[in-house]
Write an enzyme that holds these catalytic residues in place. Structure first.
Site, PDB file in Angstrom:
ATOM      1  N   ASP A 143      -2.152  -1.838  10.038  1.00  0.00           N
ATOM      2  CA  ASP A 143      -2.345  -1.801   8.580  1.00  0.00           C
ATOM      3  C   ASP A 143      -2.959  -3.083   8.016  1.00  0.00           C
ATOM      4  O   ASP A 143      -3.303  -3.139   6.837  1.00  0.00           O
ATOM      5  CB  ASP A 143      -0.991  -1.589   7.873  1.00  0.00           C
ATOM      6  CG  ASP A 143      -0.443  -0.179   8.088  1.00  0.00           C
ATOM      7  OD1 ASP A 143      -1.216   0.700   8.506  1.00  0.00           O
ATOM      8  OD2 ASP A 143       0.752   0.023   7.825  1.00  0.00           O
TER       9      ASP A 143
ATOM     10  N   LYS B  98       0.855  -1.211   0.000  1.00  0.00           N
ATOM     11  CA  LYS B  98       0.000   0.000   0.000  1.00  0.00           C
ATOM     12  C   LYS B  98       0.877   1.243   0.000  1.00  0.00           C
ATOM     13  O   LYS B  98       2.051   1.195   0.415  1.00  0.00           O
ATOM     14  CB  LYS B  98      -0.939   0.030   1.207  1.00  0.00           C
ATOM     15  CG  LYS B  98      -0.260   0.039   2.602  1.00  0.00           C
ATOM     16  CD  LYS B  98       0.191   1.404   3.089  1.00  0.00           C
ATOM     17  CE  LYS B  98       0.967   1.352   4.400  1.00  0.00           C
ATOM     18  NZ  LYS B  98       1.769   2.518   4.713  1.00  0.00           N
TER      19      LYS B  98
END
Ligand code: ATP
Length: 293
Positions: free
Chosen positions: A137, A11
């Site tokens: 995350d 990401k």
């Protein structure tokens, strides 16, 4: 089915603001995550014994119970009172400790893959709850695409994913600990006037130029103060032909640039390739984890 191969996508953060410190020592964030094409492959095989094993050739990735992928398999095993063992092989492409959530992506791939391989039947919501217990995350890595993250980054609101936006990633080879960056944060920092514009733009319309102008990461301040060479690299990246905007991802040190097209991304890749430890072109991805076969 004896084995499953899962793509674990990295990401980037298009926007990251720290909005406060919590009593438990964590920080509350306002961030926009986006999955990218760069990914590790995670191959999960059933074993005859109850053991969980992890294998990864990258020297900085642990093979013991501290590996987030191991912890993800253990979490699922605990949830069902023990499953048959698994061997987890990680083919690493995502740079380690680089602000790209490589470890979290591996954990998300194991949660998704083991759930499928053993037919455990956990919902996406439950897997995301398990993921949040492993790392802030991990829920986003399971969610994939684009999302606004609040809380410690684990409370997610879906945003429209940007399709195939050309990106260039650069990592100067400095491994940065996320915890160390948060320790360096100074809360008296003032924000630029456009802070927050990207959130509104993404929520209202998918406008690449406005998004590129609104790229913002508060963590650049402490990281650039400690490593001025990363700031210099960002300036050089920002002035490449076809660069719409550049930013450090997460707690760094990876920098990314939103590029006008794949040709300008490739031209800049050749320019930087021999000067940094990691440099690749990629695009935004609509998924975070994906079963390959
Ligand atoms: P984040 O942005 O979520 O902080 P990051 O991309 O900066 O993550 P990771 O690549 O996840 O950082 O690695 C951080 C540390 O976690 C590494 O130093 C490594 O020792 C440890 N680690 C544990 N499991 C893994 C894994 N599966 N892959 C990579 N690193 C792992």
């Amino acid at each position: 089915m004896q084995k499953i191969r899962v793509r674990a996508h990295a990401k980037i953060n298009l926007y990251l603001d720290v909005v406060g410190k919590r009593e438990d020592g964590y920080h509350n964030l306002e961030t926009i995550f986006h999955s990218i094409g760069l990914h590790d492959d995670v191959i999960i095989r059933k074993r005859d014994t109850k053991e969980i094993t992890v294998r990864c050739e990258h020297p900085a990735v642990p093979s013991d119970a501290s590996n987030l992928a191991y912890r993800a398999a253990q979490r699922l095993s605990d949830a069902v009172g023990g499953i048959a063992g698994v061997s987890i092989e990680i083919q690493k492409r995502i740079p380690v400790a680089a602000g790209l959530a490589g470890g979290s992506a591996n954990a998300a791939a194991v949660l998704h893959g083991v759930n499928e391989l053993f037919g455990l039947g956990f919902s996406q919501e439950t897997l995301m709850r398990f993921g949040a217990q492993l790392g802030a995350d991990v829920p986003f890595c399971l969610h994939g695409g684009a999302a606004l993250g609040t809380g410690i980054g684990d409370e997610l609101t879906r945003l429209p994913a940007l399709s195939d936006l050309p990106l260039l990633l650069l990592n100067p080879g400095i491994e940065i600990s996320t915890a160390a960056v948060f320790k360096m944060l100074n809360f008296s920092l003032t924000k630029p006037e456009n802070a927050g514009i990207i959130i509104r733009t993404l929520m209202e319309k998918v406008d690449v130029l406005s998004i590129s102008e609104g790229l913002y990461n508060l963590l650049e301040v402490p990281v650039f103060a400690e490593y001025p060479e990363i700031a210099t690299l960002k300036t050089e990246l920002s002035t490449q032909a076809g660069c719409f905007g550049a930013l450090m991802s997460g707690s760094g040190a990876t920098l990314f640039a939103v590029m006008q097209d794949s040709e300008s991304a490739r031209r800049s890749e050749s320019y930087f390739k021999n000067r940094v430890s990691f440099c690749t072109t990629t695009v935004t991805s609509p998924v975070g984890v994906y079963i390959k076969d």
